[in-house]
Design a protein around this motif. Structure first.
Motif, PDB file in Angstrom:
ATOM      1  N   ALA A 139       0.996  -1.307   0.065  1.00 33.74           N
ATOM      2  CA  ALA A 139      -0.094   0.055   0.049  1.00 33.74           C
ATOM      3  C   ALA A 139       0.649   1.276  -0.071  1.00 33.74           C
ATOM      4  N   GLY A 140       2.137   1.244   0.488  1.00 35.22           N
ATOM      5  CA  GLY A 140       2.821   2.333   0.472  1.00 35.22           C
ATOM      6  C   GLY A 140       3.472   2.601  -0.684  1.00 35.22           C
ATOM      7  N   SER A 141       4.177   4.018  -0.767  1.00 36.06           N
ATOM      8  CA  SER A 141       4.603   4.541  -1.973  1.00 36.06           C
ATOM      9  C   SER A 141       6.178   4.091  -2.204  1.00 36.06           C
ATOM     10  N   THR A 142       6.854   3.625  -0.946  1.00 35.01           N
ATOM     11  CA  THR A 142       8.149   2.981  -1.119  1.00 35.01           C
ATOM     12  C   THR A 142       8.182   1.734  -0.352  1.00 35.01           C
ATOM     13  N   PHE A 143       9.437   1.130  -0.699  1.00 33.96           N
ATOM     14  CA  PHE A 143       9.587  -0.055   0.313  1.00 33.96           C
ATOM     15  C   PHE A 143       9.925   0.423   1.802  1.00 33.96           C
ATOM     16  N   GLY A 144       9.817  -0.542   2.664  1.00 39.16           N
ATOM     17  CA  GLY A 144      10.247  -0.393   3.973  1.00 39.16           C
ATOM     18  C   GLY A 144       9.084  -0.445   5.262  1.00 39.16           C
ATOM     19  N   GLY A 145       7.862  -0.486   4.823  1.00 43.30           N
ATOM     20  CA  GLY A 145       6.844  -0.683   5.715  1.00 43.30           C
ATOM     21  C   GLY A 145       6.678   0.365   6.682  1.00 43.30           C
ATOM     22  N   ILE A 146       6.928  -0.024   8.095  1.00 42.28           N
ATOM     23  CA  ILE A 146       6.844   0.864   9.090  1.00 42.28           C
ATOM     24  C   ILE A 146       8.075   1.768   9.218  1.00 42.28           C
ATOM     25  N   TRP A 147       9.027   1.513   8.569  1.00 37.10           N
ATOM     26  CA  TRP A 147      10.377   2.150   8.451  1.00 37.10           C
ATOM     27  C   TRP A 147      10.627   3.079   7.281  1.00 37.10           C
ATOM     28  N   ALA A 148       9.425   3.056   6.440  1.00 33.83           N
ATOM     29  CA  ALA A 148       9.606   3.868   5.157  1.00 33.83           C
ATOM     30  C   ALA A 148       9.478   5.405   5.641  1.00 33.83           C
TER      31      ALA A 148
ATOM     32  N   PHE B 201      24.594  -2.457   6.258  1.00 31.81           N
ATOM     33  CA  PHE B 201      24.602  -1.026   6.594  1.00 31.81           C
ATOM     34  C   PHE B 201      25.723  -0.186   6.217  1.00 31.81           C
ATOM     35  N   SER B 202      25.244   1.213   5.695  1.00 25.85           N
ATOM     36  CA  SER B 202      26.451   2.208   5.683  1.00 25.85           C
ATOM     37  C   SER B 202      27.450   2.455   6.539  1.00 25.85           C
TER      38      SER B 202
ATOM     39  N   ASN C 107      11.306   9.329  18.881  1.00 29.77           N
ATOM     40  CA  ASN C 107      12.836   9.323  19.352  1.00 29.77           C
ATOM     41  C   ASN C 107      13.173   7.830  19.387  1.00 29.77           C
ATOM     42  N   LEU C 108      12.733   6.962  18.477  1.00 31.14           N
ATOM     43  CA  LEU C 108      12.982   5.604  18.725  1.00 31.14           C
ATOM     44  C   LEU C 108      14.580   5.487  18.326  1.00 31.14           C
ATOM     45  N   THR C 109      15.410   4.663  18.691  1.00 29.35           N
ATOM     46  CA  THR C 109      16.430   4.032  18.218  1.00 29.35           C
ATOM     47  C   THR C 109      16.473   2.687  18.135  1.00 29.35           C
ATOM     48  N   THR C 110      17.060   1.847  17.168  1.00 21.91           N
ATOM     49  CA  THR C 110      17.077   0.339  17.367  1.00 21.91           C
ATOM     50  C   THR C 110      17.753  -0.195  18.698  1.00 21.91           C
ATOM     51  N   ASN C 111      17.216  -1.169  18.993  1.00 24.16           N
ATOM     52  CA  ASN C 111      18.002  -1.816  20.302  1.00 24.16           C
ATOM     53  C   ASN C 111      18.551  -3.042  19.871  1.00 24.16           C
ATOM     54  N   LEU C 112      18.831  -3.103  18.855  1.00 30.96           N
ATOM     55  CA  LEU C 112      19.754  -4.113  18.077  1.00 30.96           C
ATOM     56  C   LEU C 112      20.942  -3.518  17.101  1.00 30.96           C
ATOM     57  N   PRO C 113      22.037  -4.017  17.228  1.00 34.88           N
ATOM     58  CA  PRO C 113      23.072  -3.386  16.332  1.00 34.88           C
ATOM     59  C   PRO C 113      22.952  -3.858  14.848  1.00 34.88           C
ATOM     60  N   THR C 114      23.434  -2.909  14.045  1.00 35.14           N
ATOM     61  CA  THR C 114      23.221  -3.159  12.712  1.00 35.14           C
ATOM     62  C   THR C 114      23.678  -4.363  12.180  1.00 35.14           C
TER      63      THR C 114
ATOM     64  N   THR D 138      18.456   5.144  13.687  1.00 35.82           N
ATOM     65  CA  THR D 138      17.299   5.850  13.698  1.00 35.82           C
ATOM     66  C   THR D 138      16.206   5.086  12.660  1.00 35.82           C
ATOM     67  N   PRO D 139      14.790   5.226  12.611  1.00 37.51           N
ATOM     68  CA  PRO D 139      14.114   4.905  11.799  1.00 37.51           C
ATOM     69  C   PRO D 139      14.325   5.206  10.326  1.00 37.51           C
ATOM     70  N   THR D 140      14.943   6.584  10.213  1.00 37.64           N
ATOM     71  CA  THR D 140      14.951   6.958   8.950  1.00 37.64           C
ATOM     72  C   THR D 140      16.263   6.208   8.267  1.00 37.64           C
ATOM     73  N   GLN D 141      17.147   6.182   9.236  1.00 36.93           N
ATOM     74  CA  GLN D 141      18.413   5.120   8.668  1.00 36.93           C
ATOM     75  C   GLN D 141      18.001   3.795   8.337  1.00 36.93           C
ATOM     76  N   LEU D 142      17.111   3.129   9.242  1.00 41.14           N
ATOM     77  CA  LEU D 142      16.855   1.787   8.837  1.00 41.14           C
ATOM     78  C   LEU D 142      16.118   1.706   7.714  1.00 41.14           C
ATOM     79  N   GLY D 143      15.154   2.732   7.479  1.00 41.29           N
ATOM     80  CA  GLY D 143      14.263   2.903   6.014  1.00 41.29           C
ATOM     81  C   GLY D 143      15.294   2.945   4.885  1.00 41.29           C
TER      82      GLY D 143
END
Length: 406
Positions: free
Chosen positions: A37-46, A74-75, A57-64, A83-88
């Motif tokens: 349904a979204g306009s890009t890939f990523g689901g909740i992280w898009a 990951f880069s 202010n969410l930051t992932t609790n698992l290392p990349t 952050t959600p943006t970086q995960l997206g």
């Protein structure tokens, strides 16, 4: 991955599970249409997520290194916890690596999936138009962070009746801590979201309680208190345990960090003999419908330490199964389901709780899909390394729900 029988497959969902599924089904020679349904890939992280479950202010609790695919890093420019943006952004690069765009229909909301002849009829809406197509198989990868699970706390109704300003919220309603400044909050749940939210709230609320499993006594640190399961709310706002009233301020807000229920609004689950609540049955190996094995579900397991790796293992197995390289009987599949039910007993909500067994589950699925020799050895070594990194991460977690890790 060598190719066998080629099936036409609809993948529902363009988040990490859907991308992983697309990658391995394509590699096995299946013909894919990914619907999201979204306009890009990523689901909740898009960038424009499928829902608003991710708080500010969410930051992932698992290392990349634990979260990522073994084949796409990951880069190097991002920190270990993103952050959600970086995960997206990572999921966009993962989708590009997987060639998902070539097979995707974005902006497509799936409205119905039903059995037809030897396959499945899938309907969706896009741009105000209705579409319908038949597929040999369907892979459901729509995530399970949409329908909140909101259990009642003992005494909740009486507590609510005591003051019209009191509220019961779910973690999905939580955005940032200042909205709770100066109030007394009871966070229910001691898993990841409960811990994250408690950490944010501790500096703004007047009083913080965390009701969770793991102990039998109240533990207090300043204006924060851990309260064991079994506590109840009273009309006057205070918490009650068998030994008496819990010391501290009356509760103004209950915030449920109690997770989500599975939801597949496009499926007639009754006609498919499915039960969908906090678990889904009958699911063979947590991913194949035991009666209709041309219907798969990617991403059902919970408390998964390495999500994308687990999605990939499920996708690899499903791809091999649909290509005719894996054979199981309906009896075999139901025996597995019944054995799993016996294992969890009355706690059916733990049906898909894989936790620390996820590592062996991943290797087993990959082995069952036909991977062997040096390739299997390489994967097992990588799994072992990532497992050790994860265990080291867990060892540094605070034992207090609102405490910082070290």
């Amino acid at each position: 991955m060598s190719k066998g029988v080629s099936k036409s497959v609809a993948i529902i969902g363009g988040g990490s599970a859907g991308i992983a599924t697309c990658r391995f089904l394509k590699a096995a020679g299946h013909r894919i249409r990914l619907l999201d349904a979204g306009s890009t890939f990523g689901g909740i992280w898009a960038p424009q997520p499928s829902n608003d479950v991710v708080y500010n202010n969410l930051t992932t609790n698992l290392p990349t290194v634990v979260m990522q695919s073994f084949d796409v890093d990951f880069s190097a420019k991002v920190p270990s916890y993103v952050t959600p943006t970086q995960l997206g952004e990572y999921l966009e690069s993962y989708a590009e690596f997987s060639g998902a765009a070539e097979n995707a229909e974005l902006g497509a909301t799936v409205t119905a999936v039903s059995r037809c002849r030897d396959g499945w009829e899938v309907s969706w809406e896009k741009g105000g138009q209705h579409h319908c197509e038949e597929f040999d198989c369907v892979a459901v990868a729509n995530g399970h962070f949409n329908k909140p699970y909101m259990p009642k706390i003992p005494g909740q109704d009486e507590w609510l009746s005591g003051d019209s300003r009191r509220r019961v919220l779910h973690a999905r309603d939580y955005r940032e801590p200042t909205a709770f400044a100066g109030v007394s909050v009871l966070v229910v749940g001691g898993r990841s979201s409960g811990v994250d939210i408690a950490r944010e709230l501790r500096s703004t609320v007047s009083s913080l309680y965390v009701l969770a499993k793991g102990g039998s006594q109240v533990f207090r640190e300043g204006h924060c208190a851990y309260v064991p399961v079994g506590a109840s709310l009273r009309r006057d706002g205070y918490l009650q345990l068998e030994g008496g009233v819990v010391e501290g301020a009356a509760v103004d807000v209950v915030l449920l960090a109690t997770g989500y229920q599975y939801e597949f609004p496009f499926l007639d689950t009754d006609s498919l003999g499915m039960r969908v609540e906090r678990y889904v049955t009958p699911m063979y190996l947590h991913c194949l419908h035991a009666t209709f094995p041309t219907l798969a579900f990617i991403g059902l397991p919970q408390s998964v330490p390495c999500p994308i790796t687990a999605f990939e293992a499920q996708a690899r197995y499903i791809a091999a199964f649909w290509a005719g390289k894996v054979q199981t009987s309906e009896q075999d599949r139901y025996e597995w389901v019944e054995a799993r039910k016996a294992q969890v007993g009355e706690r059916m909500q733990d049906m898909h709780m894989t936790g620390d067994t996820t590592w062996s589950y991943i290797v087993d699925l990959i082995r069952l899909s036909g991977v062997q020799g040096e390739e299997l050895d390489r994967i097992e070594r990588r799994v072992s390394v990532v497992q050790e990194i994860y265990r080291d991460r867990v060892s540094k977690q605070s034992k207090i729900p609102w405490g910082d890790d070290w």
